[in-house]
Scaffold this motif. Structure first.
Motif, PDB file in Angstrom:
ATOM      1  N   SER A 191      51.607  82.132  30.111  1.00 20.97           N
ATOM      2  CA  SER A 191      51.948  81.729  28.487  1.00 20.97           C
ATOM      3  C   SER A 191      53.636  81.944  27.834  1.00 20.97           C
ATOM      4  O   SER A 191      54.422  80.500  27.022  1.00 20.97           O
ATOM      5  CB  SER A 191      50.938  81.165  28.065  1.00 20.97           C
ATOM      6  N   ARG A 192      53.772  83.087  28.079  1.00 15.98           N
ATOM      7  CA  ARG A 192      54.884  83.469  27.271  1.00 15.98           C
ATOM      8  C   ARG A 192      56.335  82.722  27.901  1.00 15.98           C
ATOM      9  O   ARG A 192      57.495  83.958  27.532  1.00 15.98           O
ATOM     10  CB  ARG A 192      55.178  84.778  26.156  1.00 15.98           C
ATOM     11  N   GLY A 193      56.255  82.759  28.915  1.00 15.52           N
ATOM     12  CA  GLY A 193      57.677  82.336  30.030  1.00 15.52           C
ATOM     13  C   GLY A 193      57.818  83.748  30.700  1.00 15.52           C
ATOM     14  O   GLY A 193      59.249  83.593  31.562  1.00 15.52           O
ATOM     15  N   PHE A 194      56.867  84.382  30.713  1.00 17.90           N
ATOM     16  CA  PHE A 194      57.300  85.778  32.197  1.00 17.90           C
ATOM     17  C   PHE A 194      56.462  85.452  33.068  1.00 17.90           C
ATOM     18  O   PHE A 194      55.292  84.604  33.237  1.00 17.90           O
ATOM     19  CB  PHE A 194      56.534  86.890  32.069  1.00 17.90           C
ATOM     20  N   ALA A 195      56.952  85.435  34.587  1.00 21.06           N
ATOM     21  CA  ALA A 195      56.113  85.926  35.424  1.00 21.06           C
ATOM     22  C   ALA A 195      55.682  87.148  36.131  1.00 21.06           C
ATOM     23  O   ALA A 195      55.597  88.290  36.003  1.00 21.06           O
ATOM     24  CB  ALA A 195      57.474  85.686  37.115  1.00 21.06           C
ATOM     25  N   CYS A 196      54.359  86.595  36.039  1.00 18.59           N
ATOM     26  CA  CYS A 196      53.276  87.909  35.946  1.00 18.59           C
ATOM     27  C   CYS A 196      52.621  87.718  37.740  1.00 18.59           C
ATOM     28  O   CYS A 196      51.962  87.084  38.849  1.00 18.59           O
ATOM     29  CB  CYS A 196      51.788  87.248  35.377  1.00 18.59           C
ATOM     30  N   LEU A 197      52.468  89.482  38.302  1.00 22.49           N
ATOM     31  CA  LEU A 197      51.471  89.235  39.262  1.00 22.49           C
ATOM     32  C   LEU A 197      50.341  90.244  38.666  1.00 22.49           C
ATOM     33  O   LEU A 197      50.644  91.070  38.199  1.00 22.49           O
ATOM     34  CB  LEU A 197      52.825  90.063  40.607  1.00 22.49           C
ATOM     35  N   MET A 215      42.476  91.967  45.335  1.00 19.26           N
ATOM     36  CA  MET A 215      44.108  91.749  45.856  1.00 19.26           C
ATOM     37  C   MET A 215      45.021  90.616  44.664  1.00 19.26           C
ATOM     38  O   MET A 215      44.711  90.850  43.943  1.00 19.26           O
ATOM     39  CB  MET A 215      43.306  89.673  46.357  1.00 19.26           C
ATOM     40  N   ALA A 216      46.049  91.430  45.548  1.00 19.61           N
ATOM     41  CA  ALA A 216      46.796  90.820  44.464  1.00 19.61           C
ATOM     42  C   ALA A 216      47.408  90.096  44.631  1.00 19.61           C
ATOM     43  O   ALA A 216      47.031  89.153  45.632  1.00 19.61           O
ATOM     44  CB  ALA A 216      48.105  91.405  44.876  1.00 19.61           C
ATOM     45  N   THR A 217      47.848  88.988  43.351  1.00 23.75           N
ATOM     46  CA  THR A 217      48.054  87.631  42.856  1.00 23.75           C
ATOM     47  C   THR A 217      49.095  87.569  42.156  1.00 23.75           C
ATOM     48  O   THR A 217      49.427  88.307  41.124  1.00 23.75           O
ATOM     49  CB  THR A 217      46.487  86.672  42.435  1.00 23.75           C
ATOM     50  N   GLU A 218      49.543  85.932  41.875  1.00 19.93           N
ATOM     51  CA  GLU A 218      50.626  85.874  41.558  1.00 19.93           C
ATOM     52  C   GLU A 218      50.047  84.737  39.992  1.00 19.93           C
ATOM     53  O   GLU A 218      49.674  83.749  40.163  1.00 19.93           O
ATOM     54  CB  GLU A 218      51.322  85.791  41.795  1.00 19.93           C
ATOM     55  N   CYS A 219      50.312  84.699  38.729  1.00 25.93           N
ATOM     56  CA  CYS A 219      50.403  83.810  38.004  1.00 25.93           C
ATOM     57  C   CYS A 219      51.404  83.054  37.116  1.00 25.93           C
ATOM     58  O   CYS A 219      52.119  83.824  36.856  1.00 25.93           O
ATOM     59  CB  CYS A 219      49.827  83.935  37.118  1.00 25.93           C
ATOM     60  N   ASP A 220      52.692  82.093  36.946  1.00 22.77           N
ATOM     61  CA  ASP A 220      53.952  82.162  36.801  1.00 22.77           C
ATOM     62  C   ASP A 220      53.570  80.563  36.463  1.00 22.77           C
ATOM     63  O   ASP A 220      53.745  79.344  37.063  1.00 22.77           O
ATOM     64  CB  ASP A 220      54.541  82.263  38.253  1.00 22.77           C
ATOM     65  N   THR A 221      53.262  80.238  34.666  1.00 25.37           N
ATOM     66  CA  THR A 221      53.383  78.924  34.661  1.00 25.37           C
ATOM     67  C   THR A 221      54.920  78.432  34.107  1.00 25.37           C
ATOM     68  O   THR A 221      54.777  77.743  32.985  1.00 25.37           O
ATOM     69  CB  THR A 221      52.735  78.434  33.460  1.00 25.37           C
ATOM     70  N   GLY A 222      55.609  79.034  34.150  1.00 27.23           N
ATOM     71  CA  GLY A 222      56.852  78.622  34.550  1.00 27.23           C
ATOM     72  C   GLY A 222      58.023  80.178  33.312  1.00 27.23           C
ATOM     73  O   GLY A 222      57.213  80.611  32.941  1.00 27.23           O
ATOM     74  N   ARG A 223      59.825  80.094  34.261  1.00 30.72           N
ATOM     75  CA  ARG A 223      59.905  80.996  32.688  1.00 30.72           C
ATOM     76  C   ARG A 223      60.540  81.157  31.966  1.00 30.72           C
ATOM     77  O   ARG A 223      61.758  79.771  31.989  1.00 30.72           O
ATOM     78  CB  ARG A 223      60.491  81.990  34.262  1.00 30.72           C
ATOM     79  N   MET A 224      60.679  81.515  31.032  1.00 28.21           N
ATOM     80  CA  MET A 224      61.984  81.339  29.971  1.00 28.21           C
ATOM     81  C   MET A 224      62.852  82.770  29.902  1.00 28.21           C
ATOM     82  O   MET A 224      62.661  83.225  30.355  1.00 28.21           O
ATOM     83  CB  MET A 224      60.866  80.936  28.670  1.00 28.21           C
ATOM     84  N   GLY A 225      64.242  82.136  28.972  1.00 28.22           N
ATOM     85  CA  GLY A 225      64.883  83.573  28.900  1.00 28.22           C
ATOM     86  C   GLY A 225      65.178  84.078  30.673  1.00 28.22           C
ATOM     87  O   GLY A 225      65.512  83.043  31.203  1.00 28.22           O
ATOM     88  N   GLY A 226      65.627  85.256  30.067  1.00 30.38           N
ATOM     89  CA  GLY A 226      65.702  85.875  31.633  1.00 30.38           C
ATOM     90  C   GLY A 226      64.902  85.506  32.824  1.00 30.38           C
ATOM     91  O   GLY A 226      65.595  86.069  33.844  1.00 30.38           O
ATOM     92  N   GLY A 227      63.689  85.608  32.901  1.00 33.21           N
ATOM     93  CA  GLY A 227      63.062  85.239  33.771  1.00 33.21           C
ATOM     94  C   GLY A 227      62.269  86.548  34.228  1.00 33.21           C
ATOM     95  O   GLY A 227      62.395  86.602  35.194  1.00 33.21           O
ATOM     96  N   PHE A 279      39.534  90.732  32.550  1.00 30.18           N
ATOM     97  CA  PHE A 279      41.046  91.428  31.329  1.00 30.18           C
ATOM     98  C   PHE A 279      42.724  91.504  31.902  1.00 30.18           C
ATOM     99  O   PHE A 279      43.630  91.047  31.057  1.00 30.18           O
ATOM    100  CB  PHE A 279      40.925  92.567  31.158  1.00 30.18           C
ATOM    101  N   ARG A 280      42.663  91.636  32.791  1.00 34.91           N
ATOM    102  CA  ARG A 280      43.487  91.519  33.695  1.00 34.91           C
ATOM    103  C   ARG A 280      43.840  90.030  34.299  1.00 34.91           C
ATOM    104  O   ARG A 280      45.164  89.872  33.414  1.00 34.91           O
ATOM    105  CB  ARG A 280      43.789  91.850  35.111  1.00 34.91           C
ATOM    106  N   GLU A 281      42.969  89.207  34.095  1.00 32.60           N
ATOM    107  CA  GLU A 281      43.189  88.066  34.180  1.00 32.60           C
ATOM    108  C   GLU A 281      44.175  86.980  32.617  1.00 32.60           C
ATOM    109  O   GLU A 281      45.177  86.438  32.457  1.00 32.60           O
ATOM    110  CB  GLU A 281      42.260  86.286  34.676  1.00 32.60           C
ATOM    111  N   GLU A 282      43.071  87.862  31.292  1.00 34.92           N
ATOM    112  CA  GLU A 282      43.597  87.093  30.225  1.00 34.92           C
ATOM    113  C   GLU A 282      45.231  87.777  29.762  1.00 34.92           C
ATOM    114  O   GLU A 282      45.579  86.986  29.542  1.00 34.92           O
ATOM    115  CB  GLU A 282      42.871  87.892  29.574  1.00 34.92           C
ATOM    116  N   ILE A 283      45.963  89.052  30.389  1.00 34.37           N
ATOM    117  CA  ILE A 283      46.693  89.514  30.168  1.00 34.37           C
ATOM    118  C   ILE A 283      47.258  88.759  30.892  1.00 34.37           C
ATOM    119  O   ILE A 283      48.824  87.980  29.901  1.00 34.37           O
ATOM    120  CB  ILE A 283      46.891  91.073  30.118  1.00 34.37           C
ATOM    121  N   ALA A 284      47.490  88.439  32.244  1.00 39.10           N
ATOM    122  CA  ALA A 284      48.896  87.959  32.926  1.00 39.10           C
ATOM    123  C   ALA A 284      48.477  86.625  31.986  1.00 39.10           C
ATOM    124  O   ALA A 284      50.157  86.089  32.323  1.00 39.10           O
ATOM    125  CB  ALA A 284      48.659  87.882  34.486  1.00 39.10           C
ATOM    126  N   LEU A 285      47.656  85.400  32.126  1.00 38.42           N
ATOM    127  CA  LEU A 285      47.566  84.528  31.376  1.00 38.42           C
ATOM    128  C   LEU A 285      48.508  84.086  30.300  1.00 38.42           C
ATOM    129  O   LEU A 285      49.453  83.481  30.049  1.00 38.42           O
ATOM    130  CB  LEU A 285      46.034  83.398  31.465  1.00 38.42           C
TER     131      LEU A 285
END
Length: 251
Positions: A35-41, A1-13, A25-31
């Protein structure tokens, strides 16, 4: 199932999508990227990724090559996505290490080809570099939109690089030598030592830095003068590859 992980955006979002059938592995990369400011699906299959891309804007995708659970090929998925949207950034992650695999990955339209399980800070830096180049292109005024897959031409006689839409760039001697070497390699990847040899330079740390600077300046110049990104991808640990046709007109 597609999921979204967004802990807050920095820069251009910017929004990223991570495609991998290994949930841990997917969750590790997304988290990490969140944490580096991207919205991750997140997506586990090509169909899930396509659904995400159809539902909202995504700036860049990170794709695992071997999707064993679904039997899909990440390189094929990347190629299909880039055909539909040439402006989409793409990074391929893989355990494959042979040169032919790097060539195929870059020919699929990927902007970068990185080892799976590598340093996530390298992944972040690669993503930011790709997004920065594409943002510069998008902000260019009056820049014609063209499909980079339609081909570029290196005119050795006039010392010019001609874009798919007919725009051109004057080249320096070193830029001309580098692009000619890139277009001439049989396996599609120009190794760093091969590039230095083509430029008449020695294999030293100093000259490797000069090579990086040459490529950086060339990318900026081409985008500034043609409004199109130079179809030059970095094969991590290997060298450089052209991910669009590059025809040579001999002097």
């Amino acid at each position: 199932m597609a999921t979204e992980c967004d802990t807050g955006r920095m820069g251009g979002g910017e929004t990223l999508a991570v495609l991998d059938d290994d949930p841990e592995f997917r969750e590790e990369i997304a988290l990490f990227l969140s944490s580096r400011g991207f919205a991750c699906l997140q997506a586990a299959t090509g169909a899930e990724l396509s659904h995400l891309l159809g539902a909202q804007r995504v700036d860049l995708v990170v794709i695992d090559v071997l999707l064993q659970a679904s039997g899909e090929d990440g390189m094929v998925i990347c190629q299909q996505l880039k055909q539909r949207d040439p402006a989409l950034g793409a990074v391929i992650l893989t355990c494959l290490s042979q040169t032919k695999d790097h060539v195929r990955g870059l020919q699929s339209g990927a902007d970068a080809f990185l080892p799976k399980g590598g340093d996530l800070l390298v992944l972040e830096a690669t993503i930011r570099n790709i997004l920065a180049r594409r943002a510069q292109l998008a902000s260019a005024t009056g820049a014609p939109h063209s499909d980079p897959a339609s081909g570029w031409t290196l005119d050795l006689k006039s010392w010019r690089l001609i874009a798919p839409d007919g725009g051109d760039v004057s080249l320096t001697h070193m830029e001309r030598l580098f692009l000619h070497a890139l277009a001439s390699v049989a396996d599609g990847v120009l190794g760093r030592n091969e590039a230095l040899a083509a430029l008449g330079k020695e294999d030293t740390v100093f000259e490797h830095r000069n090579l990086d600077n040459l490529v950086r300046r060339l990318r900026r110049k081409v985008e500034k003068e043609t409004g199109l990104p130079l179809p030059l991808a970095t094969a991590y640990g290997k060298g450089y590859a052209c991910n669009a046709p590059l025809r040579v007109i001999e002097a």
